[in-house]
Write a protein that holds these residues in place. Structure first.
Motif, PDB file in Angstrom:
ATOM      1  N   LEU A  49      54.838  43.871 -70.632  1.00 26.80           N
ATOM      2  CA  LEU A  49      55.207  42.844 -69.844  1.00 26.80           C
ATOM      3  C   LEU A  49      54.131  42.406 -68.945  1.00 26.80           C
ATOM      4  O   LEU A  49      54.012  41.084 -68.631  1.00 26.80           O
ATOM      5  N   GLY A  50      53.236  43.325 -68.605  1.00 26.36           N
ATOM      6  CA  GLY A  50      52.282  43.085 -67.632  1.00 26.36           C
ATOM      7  C   GLY A  50      51.409  44.192 -67.178  1.00 26.36           C
ATOM      8  O   GLY A  50      51.984  45.394 -67.543  1.00 26.36           O
ATOM      9  N   LEU A  62      45.031  40.768 -63.116  1.00 22.66           N
ATOM     10  CA  LEU A  62      46.670  40.372 -63.451  1.00 22.66           C
ATOM     11  C   LEU A  62      46.504  40.153 -64.944  1.00 22.66           C
ATOM     12  O   LEU A  62      46.179  39.155 -65.257  1.00 22.66           O
ATOM     13  N   ALA A  64      49.661  39.313 -68.095  1.00 27.42           N
ATOM     14  CA  ALA A  64      51.146  39.288 -68.222  1.00 27.42           C
ATOM     15  C   ALA A  64      51.201  38.660 -69.597  1.00 27.42           C
ATOM     16  O   ALA A  64      50.601  37.865 -70.149  1.00 27.42           O
ATOM     17  N   PRO A  66      54.172  36.489 -71.018  1.00 27.18           N
ATOM     18  CA  PRO A  66      55.545  35.807 -70.693  1.00 27.18           C
ATOM     19  C   PRO A  66      56.834  35.771 -71.573  1.00 27.18           C
ATOM     20  O   PRO A  66      57.737  35.954 -71.205  1.00 27.18           O
ATOM     21  N   PHE A  77      47.540  39.930 -75.088  1.00 27.24           N
ATOM     22  CA  PHE A  77      47.194  40.835 -74.045  1.00 27.24           C
ATOM     23  C   PHE A  77      46.483  41.886 -74.091  1.00 27.24           C
ATOM     24  O   PHE A  77      45.756  42.603 -73.364  1.00 27.24           O
ATOM     25  N   THR A 249      61.374  48.730 -66.062  1.00 22.79           N
ATOM     26  CA  THR A 249      61.516  47.860 -64.816  1.00 22.79           C
ATOM     27  C   THR A 249      63.221  48.157 -64.267  1.00 22.79           C
ATOM     28  O   THR A 249      63.700  48.737 -65.317  1.00 22.79           O
ATOM     29  N   GLU A 273      54.834  29.399 -66.660  1.00 23.23           N
ATOM     30  CA  GLU A 273      53.876  30.815 -67.044  1.00 23.23           C
ATOM     31  C   GLU A 273      53.579  31.010 -65.485  1.00 23.23           C
ATOM     32  O   GLU A 273      53.378  32.089 -65.556  1.00 23.23           O
ATOM     33  N   PHE A 276      55.998  33.156 -64.009  1.00 22.66           N
ATOM     34  CA  PHE A 276      56.258  34.561 -64.575  1.00 22.66           C
ATOM     35  C   PHE A 276      55.091  35.129 -64.050  1.00 22.66           C
ATOM     36  O   PHE A 276      55.273  36.574 -63.781  1.00 22.66           O
ATOM     37  N   ARG A 277      53.875  34.819 -64.061  1.00 28.38           N
ATOM     38  CA  ARG A 277      52.778  35.801 -63.583  1.00 28.38           C
ATOM     39  C   ARG A 277      53.185  35.889 -62.292  1.00 28.38           C
ATOM     40  O   ARG A 277      52.680  37.150 -61.823  1.00 28.38           O
ATOM     41  N   VAL A 280      55.749  38.776 -62.057  1.00 31.50           N
ATOM     42  CA  VAL A 280      55.162  40.338 -62.603  1.00 31.50           C
ATOM     43  C   VAL A 280      54.264  40.855 -61.468  1.00 31.50           C
ATOM     44  O   VAL A 280      54.399  42.068 -61.051  1.00 31.50           O
ATOM     45  N   GLU A 281      53.664  40.100 -60.986  1.00 36.66           N
ATOM     46  CA  GLU A 281      52.410  40.478 -59.930  1.00 36.66           C
ATOM     47  C   GLU A 281      53.323  40.952 -58.735  1.00 36.66           C
ATOM     48  O   GLU A 281      53.140  42.157 -58.234  1.00 36.66           O
TER      49      GLU A 281
END
Length: 527
Positions: A49-50, A62, A64, A66, A77, A249, A273, A276-277, A280-281
Motif C-alpha cells: 500500500l505504501g 514516500l 504509495a 493508490p 512501486f 492497517t 492521488e 491518497f499519498r 498513507v503518509e
C-alpha cells in the motif's frame, strides 16, 4: 522465559515502567541505518500500500500504491523502491579491507593462507516489527525472479534491471535475519525487547508504540496507561492516534478513509492521488518517528565487547553475496536442497549457542540469569593447591577451592570454563564439594551453598610452571560457566551430489526435469 526475565517483567508491572534486561547493547547499530516502514492491504497478502524509506529521519521517501489491485502500479512501486534502496545497499561494496583466511589448496588439499577482500562496513536495514521482516522476505521472493528485457526480449512486461537485483538482496537480508545475532536486517521491536522487559505479553510487545510507552512513558502516566493509550486511543474521526504499521492497517482506517480514497482515485477525480499519498503518509509517519526514537534509546547503551565480532560475520556475509552478484550467479532457489537446508539449520543452531555464551560473557545481568539457572557460578577463591598430572610429561593441574552462594548443576568431572584477561578461555573440571569432615558429596545436595573444588586443566601455558595470572589467587572473585564460550558446529554433511534417497536424492543435472512438478492450472485457480 528465564527466571530473571520473569522477575524483570514482574518488577515492570510493579514499577509501571520497563526494566532493563541488559547493561550493554548486544546488537550492532549502524551509524547510518536504512529504515523501512512498509504498509500492506488487508485484502491480499503482500500487496503493498505504501512505505516510508530512507536514512534521513527528517526527510523520508514516500512510496504509495493508490490501487494495489493494479499490477502495473505495484510493479512501479517495486521499481521505485529499488531505485531508493539499491544506492544505499551498493554504497558499502567497494570500500574494502584485506583479511587473511585459510582455504584449501585444490592441488595439495592442505589449508594455505590467502588474502581476501572484506567490506569495511555493511548496510543495516531496520523495520518496525517482526511482520516487517517477513514482508521484506516476501518482497525478495516476488522480485528476484522477475525477468528483464535483457534476459527475455520477447517478454510482454519486462522488469527494470534493478528490480530483480533488489529482490536478491532482500532475500539475502531475510535469510540472514534468521541467524541469531545477525544485524543486516533487524526489527525495532526485537531490538528493544532484547534490552528491556515490559509488563505486557510478548505479542503485545510487537506494537512498537505500546512497547515504547513502557520503556519511556510520558510524564504523569505509567507504562501500562501509556501502552493502553497507544494501542486503543482514537481521535474524533474514530482513527487510531498511534496507527499500527504491522505492516497491516487498522480496519477502521480501511473502511472509513482508505476505501473512499481508492474509489476517488479509480474515478479519476482531480487531486485524488495526492490525497491518497497524504493519507498513507499520515499512517506511516508515527511509526517512522517511533523507529528513530527507538534508535535513540538503543544508542544510550554501550556496545557489548563481542558485538563487533558478530558484525564482522555480517560483513563477511554481505561481501560473499556481493561477490555472487558480481559473478553473475543465478538468484537464490525457491527451495533449498536437503544438504543446504541442513547446513543452514546447523549454522543457526551454532550461532544461537555462540550468541547465548557471548551475551553472558559481555553482560553481568545476563550472566546472573545463567547463574540462577544453574549454568554458571561465581565465587571467591579460598585456597589453591598446586598439583601435577600423571604420565610421562607431568603438567600443572592446580586444585582451586572457592566459596560460592550459587547452586550450579554440577556432576563429578563436569567441564567448566572461565574467560581470561587476554581473551582466551581457561578450562577446568569439577572435582568435589567437600564436607567439613573431608567426605565428598554431590554439590549442594542439601540445598545449601558451600565450597567447591575445581581442577584447572588448561589456559596455563605449556610449561611445567603456570603462566603468570593464569591461576587465580586466594581472595580473587572468579566466575565459571558450564557452557562453552565458543561452541562449534556439528558433523560435516555430505556433498549435494551424495544426498541419500531418503532426503530427496542428488539434485537434477542440467536439462533434467525436477523431481517435483507444480500442479496443473485449472479453472478454479482464477476468480
Amino acid at each position: 522465559m528465564s527466571l530473571i526475565d520473569s522477575l524483570a517483567r514482574m518488577e515492570a508491572v510493579a514499577a509501571g515502567r520497563a526494566r532493563p534486561r541488559c547493561t550493554v547493547r548486544h546488537r550492532h547499530l549502524s551509524e547510518r541505518p536504512l529504515v523501512l516502514v512498509p504498509l500492506t492491504t488487508a485484502g491480499e497478502a503482500g500487496a503493498p500500500l505504501g512505505a516510508l524509506v530512507g536514512t534521513d529521519r527528517e526527510k523520508p521517501v514516500l512510496l504509495a500504491v493508490p490501487q494495489p489491485r493494479d499490477r502495473d502500479l505495484r510493479f512501479a512501486f517495486l521499481a521505485e523502491l529499488a531505485e531508493t534502496m539499491l544506492p544505499y545497499v551498493d554504497g558499502f561494496a567497494d570500500d574494502v579491507e584485506w583479511e587473511e583466511r585459510k582455504e584449501t589448496d585444490p592441488e595439495t588439499g592442505k589449508k594455505v593462507p590467502v588474502q581476501v577482500e572484506l567490506c569495511a562496513d555493511a548496510p543495516q536495514l531496520i523495520v518496525p516489527s517482526a511482520g516487517g521482516i517477513e514482508f521484506v522476505r516476501l518482497l525478495g521472493r516476488s522480485m528476484r525472479f522477475r525477468r528483464t528485457a535483457e534476459q527475455e526480449p520477447a517478454a510482454p512486461y519486462p522488469a527494470p534491471p534493478h528490480v530483480p537485483l533488489l529482490g536478491r538482496w532482500l532475500t539475502h537480508f531475510g535469510e540472514r535475519a534468521r541467524v541469531p545475532g545477525a544485524g543486516l536486517l533487524v526489527s525495532m521491536t526485537g531490538l528493544l525487547t532484547r534490552h528491556w522487559a515490559t509488563g505486557q505479553s510478548a505479542l503485545e510487545d510487537q506494537h512498537l508504540g505500546a512497547l515504547l510507552a513502557w520503556i519511556d512513558p510520558p510524564a504523569g502516566l505509567s507504562g501500562q496507561e501509556a501502552a493502553e493509550r497507544a494501542e486503543s486511543a482514537r481521535d474524533a474521526d474514530g482513527q487510531l492516534r498511534c496507527p499500527p504499521a504491522g505492516p497491516a492497517t487498522d480496519p477502521a482506517f480501511d473502511n472509513r478513509l482508505l476505501a473512499p480514497a481508492m474509489a476517488r482515485y479509480d474515478a479519476g477525480l482531480p487531486g485524488a492521488e495526492e490525497e491518497f499519498r497524504a493519507l498513507v503518509e499520515g499512517q506511516l509517519r508515527p511509526t517512522w518517528d517511533a523507529v528513530w526514537r527507538g534508535v535513540d534509546l538503543l544508542r544510550t547503551l554501550p556496545e557489548g565487547a563481542r558485538v563487533a565480532d558478530r558484525w564482522k560475520r555480517d560483513r563477511w556475509s554481505y561481501t560473499a553475496h556481493r561477490d555472487r552478484v558480481r559473478a553473475g550467479e543465478p538468484p537464490q532457489p525457491k527451495r533449498d536442497d536437503a544438504v543446504t537446508a541442513a547446513q543452514k539449520l546447523s549454522a543457526r543452531e551454532t550461532a544461537q549457542a555462540q550468541l547465548d555464551a557471548q551475551e553472558a560473557l559481555d553482560d553481568p545481568l545476563v550472566m546472573a540469569g545463567r547463574r540462577l539457572a544453574g549454568e554458571a557460578f561465581r565465587g571467591t577463591v579460598t585456597d589453591v593447591e598446586m598439583a601435577m598430572s600423571e604420565g610421562k610429561r607431568p603438567m600443572p593441574r592446580p586444585l582451586v577451592t572457592l566459596r560460592t552462594d550459587d547452586r550450579p548443576h554440577l556432576s563429578q568431572g563436569a567441564k567448566l570454563y572461565r574467560p581470561l584477561a587476554d581473551g582466551r578461555t581457561q578450562s577446568a573440571e569439577f572435582v568435589a564439594a567437600p564436607l567439613p569432615e573431608g567426605r565428598a558429596r554431590d554439590p549442594h545436595a542439601d540445598g545449601e551453598p558451600g565450597t567447591l573444588v575445581v581442577r584447572l586443566t588448561g589456559g596455563m601455558g605449556r610449561g611445567r610452571t603456570p603462566e603468570a595470572g593464569s591461576v587465580p589467587e586466594p581472595g580473587e572473585a572468579v566466575c565459571w560457566t558450564l557452557f562453552e564460550h565458543a561452541p562449534r558446529g556439528g558433523p560435516e554433511l555430505p556433498a549435494p551430489e551424495d544426498t541419500p534417497w531418503t532426503h530427496g536424492g542428488p539434485p537434477p543435472s542440467a536439462g533434467e526435469a525436477p523431481p517435483e512438478t507444480p500442479d496443473p492450472v485449472t479453472a478454479e485457480d482464477f476468480l
